[in-house]
Design a protein around this motif. Structure first.
Motif, PDB file in Angstrom:
ATOM      1  N   ARG A 102      -7.250   2.821   5.690  1.00  0.00           N
ATOM      2  CA  ARG A 102      -7.286   2.416   4.460  1.00  0.00           C
ATOM      3  C   ARG A 102      -6.307   1.381   4.298  1.00  0.00           C
ATOM      4  O   ARG A 102      -6.482   0.010   3.780  1.00  0.00           O
ATOM      5  N   ILE A 103      -5.207   1.219   4.966  1.00  0.00           N
ATOM      6  CA  ILE A 103      -4.242   0.023   5.052  1.00  0.00           C
ATOM      7  C   ILE A 103      -5.072  -1.175   5.930  1.00  0.00           C
ATOM      8  O   ILE A 103      -5.137  -2.320   5.174  1.00  0.00           O
ATOM      9  N   GLN A 104      -5.784  -0.937   6.823  1.00  0.00           N
ATOM     10  CA  GLN A 104      -6.482  -2.001   7.613  1.00  0.00           C
ATOM     11  C   GLN A 104      -7.508  -2.661   6.538  1.00  0.00           C
ATOM     12  O   GLN A 104      -7.682  -3.868   6.470  1.00  0.00           O
ATOM     13  N   SER A 105      -8.232  -1.984   5.744  1.00  0.00           N
ATOM     14  CA  SER A 105      -9.179  -2.527   4.713  1.00  0.00           C
ATOM     15  C   SER A 105      -8.529  -3.291   3.711  1.00  0.00           C
ATOM     16  O   SER A 105      -8.837  -4.263   3.113  1.00  0.00           O
ATOM     17  N   VAL A 106      -7.330  -2.754   3.293  1.00  0.00           N
ATOM     18  CA  VAL A 106      -6.524  -3.745   2.244  1.00  0.00           C
ATOM     19  C   VAL A 106      -6.363  -5.125   2.819  1.00  0.00           C
ATOM     20  O   VAL A 106      -6.371  -6.229   2.161  1.00  0.00           O
ATOM     21  N   VAL A 107      -5.769  -5.046   4.145  1.00  0.00           N
ATOM     22  CA  VAL A 107      -5.392  -6.423   4.848  1.00  0.00           C
ATOM     23  C   VAL A 107      -6.432  -7.168   4.979  1.00  0.00           C
ATOM     24  O   VAL A 107      -6.580  -8.521   4.656  1.00  0.00           O
ATOM     25  N   VAL A 108      -7.587  -6.737   5.585  1.00  0.00           N
ATOM     26  CA  VAL A 108      -8.704  -7.302   5.694  1.00  0.00           C
ATOM     27  C   VAL A 108      -9.455  -8.042   4.045  1.00  0.00           C
ATOM     28  O   VAL A 108     -10.007  -9.175   4.277  1.00  0.00           O
TER      29      VAL A 108
END
Length: 81
Positions: free
Chosen positions: A50-56
């Motif tokens: 989820r954190i990765q998707s926010v960054v992307v």
């Protein structure tokens, strides 16, 4: 990243806006060995993705600024290169 940002421009047709693209592509673009290892539980792995998707998603929404030649020259000059 620019290609994915261009795909998001067609979200009215494809329903793949930046959030959906980020959810799909984040685990591949920001691969984490900790997530792939057995020490991460399902919940912890989900939170990491989820954190990765926010960054992307942030990168896709600001691709023109983050990958502009002007920003690159400012960074290069600031680094003393």
């Amino acid at each position: 990243m620019r290609h994915l940002a261009r795909l998001a421009d067609y979200c009215s047709i494809t329903n793949m806006h930046t959030k959906n693209l980020a959810i799909v592509w984040a685990p591949n673009l920001l691969r984490s060995k900790q997530i792939e290892s057995a020490c991460f539980s399902g919940t912890a792995a989900f939170m990491e993705v989820r954190i990765q998707s926010v960054v992307v998603e942030f990168i896709l929404n600001h691709v023109d600024v983050l990958f502009s030649s002007k920003l690159s020259s400012v960074i290069r000059d600031g680094a003393g290169v």
